[in-house]
Design a protein around this motif. Structure first.
Motif, PDB file in Angstrom:
ATOM      1  N   ALA A 135      44.194  32.613  12.599  1.00  0.00           N
ATOM      2  CA  ALA A 135      42.969  33.206  13.147  1.00  0.00           C
ATOM      3  C   ALA A 135      42.476  32.306  14.265  1.00  0.00           C
ATOM      4  O   ALA A 135      42.519  31.082  14.131  1.00  0.00           O
ATOM      5  N   PHE A 136      42.056  32.875  15.366  1.00  0.00           N
ATOM      6  CA  PHE A 136      41.481  32.056  16.436  1.00  0.00           C
ATOM      7  C   PHE A 136      40.683  32.925  17.395  1.00  0.00           C
ATOM      8  O   PHE A 136      40.681  34.160  17.275  1.00  0.00           O
ATOM      9  N   THR A 137      40.014  32.249  18.319  1.00  0.00           N
ATOM     10  CA  THR A 137      39.219  32.920  19.347  1.00  0.00           C
ATOM     11  C   THR A 137      39.784  32.505  20.690  1.00  0.00           C
ATOM     12  O   THR A 137      40.039  31.315  20.924  1.00  0.00           O
ATOM     13  N   THR A 138      40.042  33.460  21.552  1.00  0.00           N
ATOM     14  CA  THR A 138      40.551  33.122  22.877  1.00  0.00           C
ATOM     15  C   THR A 138      39.846  33.984  23.927  1.00  0.00           C
ATOM     16  O   THR A 138      38.870  34.663  23.619  1.00  0.00           O
ATOM     17  N   LEU A 139      40.363  33.923  25.158  1.00  0.00           N
ATOM     18  CA  LEU A 139      39.742  34.662  26.256  1.00  0.00           C
ATOM     19  C   LEU A 139      40.631  35.815  26.687  1.00  0.00           C
ATOM     20  O   LEU A 139      41.843  35.795  26.486  1.00  0.00           O
ATOM     21  N   LYS A 140      39.998  36.807  27.265  1.00  0.00           N
ATOM     22  CA  LYS A 140      40.752  37.931  27.830  1.00  0.00           C
ATOM     23  C   LYS A 140      40.263  38.175  29.246  1.00  0.00           C
ATOM     24  O   LYS A 140      39.059  38.119  29.517  1.00  0.00           O
ATOM     25  N   CYS A 141      41.233  38.383  30.157  1.00  0.00           N
ATOM     26  CA  CYS A 141      40.910  38.714  31.558  1.00  0.00           C
ATOM     27  C   CYS A 141      41.191  40.179  31.752  1.00  0.00           C
ATOM     28  O   CYS A 141      42.350  40.564  31.836  1.00  0.00           O
ATOM     29  N   ASP A 142      40.174  40.986  31.828  1.00  0.00           N
ATOM     30  CA  ASP A 142      40.422  42.409  32.038  1.00  0.00           C
ATOM     31  C   ASP A 142      40.823  42.663  33.483  1.00  0.00           C
ATOM     32  O   ASP A 142      40.195  42.167  34.410  1.00  0.00           O
ATOM     33  N   CYS A 143      41.887  43.462  33.634  1.00  0.00           N
ATOM     34  CA  CYS A 143      42.257  43.927  34.978  1.00  0.00           C
ATOM     35  C   CYS A 143      42.028  45.422  35.028  1.00  0.00           C
ATOM     36  O   CYS A 143      42.324  46.101  34.045  1.00  0.00           O
ATOM     37  N   PRO A 144      41.594  46.002  36.098  1.00  0.00           N
ATOM     38  CA  PRO A 144      41.388  45.428  37.426  1.00  0.00           C
ATOM     39  C   PRO A 144      40.182  44.504  37.643  1.00  0.00           C
ATOM     40  O   PRO A 144      40.210  43.768  38.635  1.00  0.00           O
ATOM     41  N   PRO A 145      39.121  44.469  36.826  1.00  0.00           N
ATOM     42  CA  PRO A 145      37.953  43.656  37.215  1.00  0.00           C
ATOM     43  C   PRO A 145      38.281  42.244  37.688  1.00  0.00           C
ATOM     44  O   PRO A 145      37.729  41.786  38.696  1.00  0.00           O
ATOM     45  N   TYR A 146      39.183  41.539  36.979  1.00  0.00           N
ATOM     46  CA  TYR A 146      39.427  40.146  37.361  1.00  0.00           C
ATOM     47  C   TYR A 146      40.044  40.058  38.751  1.00  0.00           C
ATOM     48  O   TYR A 146      39.645  39.218  39.566  1.00  0.00           O
ATOM     49  N   LEU A 147      41.013  40.904  39.032  1.00  0.00           N
ATOM     50  CA  LEU A 147      41.643  40.874  40.357  1.00  0.00           C
ATOM     51  C   LEU A 147      40.643  41.255  41.443  1.00  0.00           C
ATOM     52  O   LEU A 147      40.633  40.652  42.519  1.00  0.00           O
ATOM     53  N   LEU A 148      39.803  42.239  41.160  1.00  0.00           N
ATOM     54  CA  LEU A 148      38.808  42.653  42.157  1.00  0.00           C
ATOM     55  C   LEU A 148      37.797  41.536  42.402  1.00  0.00           C
ATOM     56  O   LEU A 148      37.342  41.314  43.526  1.00  0.00           O
ATOM     57  N   TRP A 149      37.474  40.815  41.343  1.00  0.00           N
ATOM     58  CA  TRP A 149      36.541  39.685  41.481  1.00  0.00           C
ATOM     59  C   TRP A 149      37.181  38.585  42.328  1.00  0.00           C
ATOM     60  O   TRP A 149      36.533  37.982  43.189  1.00  0.00           O
ATOM     61  N   LEU A 150      38.477  38.305  42.093  1.00  0.00           N
ATOM     62  CA  LEU A 150      39.191  37.313  42.907  1.00  0.00           C
ATOM     63  C   LEU A 150      39.226  37.773  44.359  1.00  0.00           C
ATOM     64  O   LEU A 150      39.003  36.974  45.279  1.00  0.00           O
ATOM     65  N   GLU A 151      39.506  39.055  44.580  1.00  0.00           N
ATOM     66  CA  GLU A 151      39.556  39.577  45.956  1.00  0.00           C
ATOM     67  C   GLU A 151      38.208  39.405  46.647  1.00  0.00           C
ATOM     68  O   GLU A 151      38.131  39.047  47.821  1.00  0.00           O
ATOM     69  N   LYS A 152      37.147  39.649  45.891  1.00  0.00           N
ATOM     70  CA  LYS A 152      35.793  39.525  46.478  1.00  0.00           C
ATOM     71  C   LYS A 152      35.528  38.084  46.903  1.00  0.00           C
ATOM     72  O   LYS A 152      35.006  37.821  47.991  1.00  0.00           O
ATOM     73  N   ARG A 153      35.901  37.149  46.023  1.00  0.00           N
ATOM     74  CA  ARG A 153      35.671  35.733  46.358  1.00  0.00           C
ATOM     75  C   ARG A 153      36.533  35.303  47.542  1.00  0.00           C
ATOM     76  O   ARG A 153      36.114  34.506  48.377  1.00  0.00           O
ATOM     77  N   LEU A 154      37.748  35.861  47.614  1.00  0.00           N
ATOM     78  CA  LEU A 154      38.639  35.533  48.723  1.00  0.00           C
ATOM     79  C   LEU A 154      38.091  36.056  50.033  1.00  0.00           C
ATOM     80  O   LEU A 154      38.087  35.341  51.048  1.00  0.00           O
ATOM     81  N   LYS A 155      37.618  37.291  50.014  1.00  0.00           N
ATOM     82  CA  LYS A 155      37.078  37.873  51.256  1.00  0.00           C
ATOM     83  C   LYS A 155      35.885  37.065  51.747  1.00  0.00           C
ATOM     84  O   LYS A 155      35.683  36.905  52.952  1.00  0.00           O
ATOM     85  N   ALA A 156      35.116  36.509  50.807  1.00  0.00           N
ATOM     86  CA  ALA A 156      33.953  35.708  51.190  1.00  0.00           C
ATOM     87  C   ALA A 156      34.353  34.426  51.923  1.00  0.00           C
ATOM     88  O   ALA A 156      33.560  33.858  52.669  1.00  0.00           O
ATOM     89  N   THR A 157      35.597  33.984  51.719  1.00  0.00           N
ATOM     90  CA  THR A 157      36.037  32.775  52.421  1.00  0.00           C
ATOM     91  C   THR A 157      36.619  33.111  53.787  1.00  0.00           C
ATOM     92  O   THR A 157      36.997  32.226  54.541  1.00  0.00           O
ATOM     93  N   GLY A 158      36.750  34.419  54.068  1.00  0.00           N
ATOM     94  CA  GLY A 158      37.285  34.828  55.368  1.00  0.00           C
ATOM     95  C   GLY A 158      38.762  35.145  55.341  1.00  0.00           C
ATOM     96  O   GLY A 158      39.374  35.449  56.372  1.00  0.00           O
ATOM     97  N   ILE A 159      39.367  35.097  54.163  1.00  0.00           N
ATOM     98  CA  ILE A 159      40.797  35.426  54.043  1.00  0.00           C
ATOM     99  C   ILE A 159      41.036  36.880  54.425  1.00  0.00           C
ATOM    100  O   ILE A 159      40.250  37.754  54.091  1.00  0.00           O
ATOM    101  N   GLN A 160      42.151  37.120  55.120  1.00  0.00           N
ATOM    102  CA  GLN A 160      42.551  38.480  55.461  1.00  0.00           C
ATOM    103  C   GLN A 160      43.607  38.950  54.465  1.00  0.00           C
ATOM    104  O   GLN A 160      44.457  38.164  54.035  1.00  0.00           O
ATOM    105  N   MET A 161      43.537  40.220  54.108  1.00  0.00           N
ATOM    106  CA  MET A 161      44.545  40.784  53.198  1.00  0.00           C
ATOM    107  C   MET A 161      45.145  42.031  53.820  1.00  0.00           C
ATOM    108  O   MET A 161      44.407  42.889  54.322  1.00  0.00           O
ATOM    109  N   TYR A 162      46.473  42.121  53.797  1.00  0.00           N
ATOM    110  CA  TYR A 162      47.151  43.278  54.397  1.00  0.00           C
ATOM    111  C   TYR A 162      48.167  43.867  53.445  1.00  0.00           C
ATOM    112  O   TYR A 162      48.931  43.142  52.801  1.00  0.00           O
ATOM    113  N   THR A 163      48.193  45.197  53.415  1.00  0.00           N
ATOM    114  CA  THR A 163      49.236  45.871  52.649  1.00  0.00           C
ATOM    115  C   THR A 163      50.487  45.886  53.502  1.00  0.00           C
ATOM    116  O   THR A 163      50.509  46.448  54.593  1.00  0.00           O
TER     117      THR A 163
END
Lengths: 341, 347
Positions: A135-163
């Motif tokens: 038995a234990f307690t751990t963390l969960k990273c829900d996706c898409p929220p986590y990836l979208l949150w990372l993208e938001k923080r990245l855009k704030a630094t001025g990073i460009q993203m291209y498909t």
């Protein structure tokens, strides 16, 4: 030399977190993310994002533990902040149960997760087909929220993203000084890595909001992971299977196995089926490489091959990759007259 | 034989079901009726988060501890059944937090996996230096009461929407046994200075990322007067109010502020949660549960009342044990009237 130009190939959890770490350690760098897919269409989006490490046979355990510890500590702090819900990070408690008691007493990560201990007899009564459990307690990273949150923080630094689908790293050498290869399963083609192979995973994402605890069979095949809005039910581990199409027979099999662990899932609604190809390897490829072609050199940092354990070690490997990028920058700056090595 | 259950909260409906299940086949003439002026979703039970957890100390009241255990074990047995979802029954793990070490509770071996918190876990809760982790159950009355109602309706139990003004009113109609499950307003049928309202208020929010209950304790303010967070299947309940003697069922802006600020301090992630409702209710607080028979004289006749009220903030936690005990009292009434025959099988 002018601000180093870095291209990160891949926008799953590894690509995005590596780009973020590079920005944190080298704010003057110009970083661009190039990826064929972005959330919600990456392999990461299919994963449950549970922080339960996968053991890589050829990576030293103390290294894997360090990666996991860094990742856990980083996410723990976010889960305890006002950003937790936006980032999709939350604590979850539950049980890992074994039909046959495993030989090893404690997994290497048992002192990193919270409250790890053997299950009591009373707790095991809920799992009549299983002999023992943890038995234990751990963390969960829900996706898409986590990836979208990372993208938001990245855009704030001025990073460009291209498909953009990068077919060959050499496509990028004229515009970028350093390439960071976070292409996941894409590395099989991109850098012709024959040691990288898919382990196909099919999962169900269902609505069953009364399920608040995770349950994982120690064989790693059957698991129930409660996310913010949906429960991920799994799964399969099909080596060398490249098919991204959901298989209906597999869907029924997963559902039945999960219901046998948690009968109340019979009442689950709105079943969605997803498939991801775990980018599997005997060890994570986390290293620098200098590619050569006709006298021209290309500096590459590889960070791929995390298989079933991407989320569990993502921040740790991202930080190490950022260090390697730092070494590349130092090497570039050390070269005479600013010409590329 | 007519039996009237007064009160349709968790106590009234579960007691009605227990009695009907146990005695209807023995006594085909048994007619159970439920009388109440409030039905789900307007009862006190409906506002409760539904977490199974007794108070910290049983004050030496072993009887209540046994009823709590009986309830937990009964519900645990139903967890794997198809009825669980419809009943609103599920497992929930979580934390009890203290500012100083405290003795283990009477229920530590009833719940699953009870243990003390590790130092790393306590880092999550600044200001608290000691605590417990365990897995318990939630029984959501907004689902459980309709489920009980369905079971009772299937059995032919009749429901009446009316406020009963006196036990005599029931006896005059021909009711032979009254089961008094009137909760906080039992005093209106028979004065009981020991029964007082323990007013509570809760805020309902959408915070589906919260997967644990978190209950704090302030040994000075008393039980439920310290913030708590309890996730349900549809929304999360924030609370932490217990006002003894306050009969006001209206929501208080001051209490809202207290609950909101203290819960957000406890769990910063709540700051982004959307508020979807607010509710106030009166816990039927009493030093001990009143669960006993009383003979009431009605003209020349003797009528029976079984009292089952005063469950404070642990009604859901104790309900099944009390319902079974009330059914046993009913059985003894039938014995005396020589209606049910011997409960022991003949040797």
């Amino acid at each position: 030399m002018a601000a180093p130009k870095v291209a990160v190939v891949g926008a799953g959890v590894i690509g995005l977190s590596t780009a973020l770490c590079i920005m944190e350690t080298c704010p003057s760098c110009s970083v661009t993310i190039l990826s064929e897919q972005f959330s919600p269409n990456t392999t990461s989006d299919v994963a449950a994002g549970m922080l339960i490490p996968h053991t890589y046979p050829d990576t030293p355990i103390h290294v894997q533990k360090q990666w996991f510890k860094e990742t856990f500590t980083y996410l723990f702090a976010i889960s305890n902040s006002a950003e937790a819900s936006e980032a999709g990070i939350h604590l979850v408690s539950g049980w890992q149960v074994f039909r046959n008691t495993p030989k090893e007493e404690l997994p290497f990560w048992s002192d990193v997760v919270l409250g790890f201990r053997p299950m009591s007899k009373a707790e095991l009564q809920k799992f009549p087909q299983h002999q023992s459990g943890q038995a234990f307690t751990t963390l969960k990273c829900d996706c898409p929220p986590y990836l979208l949150w990372l993208e938001k923080r990245l855009k704030a630094t001025g990073i460009q993203m291209y498909t953009r689908k990068v077919a060959d790293l050499w496509e990028l050498h004229s515009k970028y000084d350093i390439i960071v290869n976070c292409a996941g399963i894409g590395a099989h083609q991109l850098v012709a890595d024959k040691k990288l192979f898919p382990i196909r995973g099919q999962v169900l994402k269902v609505h069953a909001p009364w399920v608040k605890n995770f349950i994982r069979d120690g064989d790693g095949l059957t698991y129930i992971y409660p996310g913010i809005h949906r429960i991920t039910l799994g799964g399969t581990r099909e080596k060398e299977n490249w098919s991204l199409s959901p298989d209906p027979g597999t869907t029924k099999d997963i559902f039945d196995r999960c219901c046998s662990l948690e009968p109340s899932l019979q009442g689950a609604q709105d079943i969605q089926v997803k498939v991801g190809l775990r980018p599997s390897r005997q060890c994570v490829r986390l290293q620098r490489e200098v590619l050569s072609q006709g006298g021209v050199k290309l500096l590459v940092v590889h960070n791929y091959g995390h298989g079933a354990g991407g989320f569990s070690v993502h921040r740790g490997t991202a930080k190490e990759a950022a260090c390697l990028v730092g070494e590349c920058i130092a090497a570039l700056q050390g070269s005479s007259s600013g010409a590329k090595l | 034989m007519r039996v009237a259950v007064i009160g349709a909260g968790v106590i009234g409906l579960s007691t009605a079901l227990c009695i009907h299940e146990q005695f209807h086949s023995l006594l085909p003439s048994l007619h159970v009726e439920v009388y109440a002026d409030r039905y789900t979703p307007h009862t006190t039970s409906d506002g409760a988060a539904g977490l199974w957890q007794p108070y910290l100390s049983d004050h030496g009241n072993l009887q209540e501890t046994l009823w709590n255990k009986e309830t937990f074990d009964h519900l645990l047995g139903l967890l794997g059944s198809p009825a669980a979802k419809e009943m609103g029954l599920f497992l929930l793990s979580g934390y009890n937090l203290f500012t100083q070490p405290v003795p283990d509770p009477s229920w530590k071996n009833i719940v699953l996996g009870f243990r003390n918190l590790t130092p790393k876990e306590l880092e999550l809760f600044p200001g608290y230096s000691y605590g417990w982790f365990n897995t318990a159950l939630v029984l959501e009355c907004r689902k459980y009461l309709p489920w009980l109602t369905n079971r009772l309706t299937q059995r032919g139990v009749k429901f009446f929407h009316k406020k009963v003004e006196s036990f005599q009113e029931m006896f005059a109609q021909g009711v032979e046994v009254v089961i008094n499950c009137t909760g906080v307003r039992a005093g209106e049928l028979q004065p009981d200075p020991e029964l007082q309202p323990g007013r509570g208020q809760v805020i309902k929010v959408l915070a589906p990322w919260v997967k644990h209950f978190i209950i704090t304790h302030d040994m000075e303010s008393g039980i439920y007067n310290s913030p708590y967070i309890i996730p349900g299947s549809e929304f999360t309940v924030l609370g932490g109010i217990q006002q003894h003697g306050n009969w006001n069922e209206a929501n208080s802006a001051q209490d809202h502020k207290t609950i909101w600020e203290s819960c957000c301090r406890l769990l910063p992630a709540l700051q982004k949660a959307k508020i979807v409702g607010e509710w106030s209710g009166l816990r039927p607080a009493r030093p001990r549960v009143r669960l006993e028979r009383e003979t009431i004289h009605h003209g020349q006749l003797q009528a029976q009342v079984i009292h089952n009220y005063g469950h404070g903030g642990f009604g859901i936690t104790i309900h099944w044990g009390c319902a079974m005990a009330a059914a046993r009292l009913f059985g003894s009434i039938l014995q005396e009237k020589k209606l049910a025959g011997s409960p022991e099988p003949r040797l």
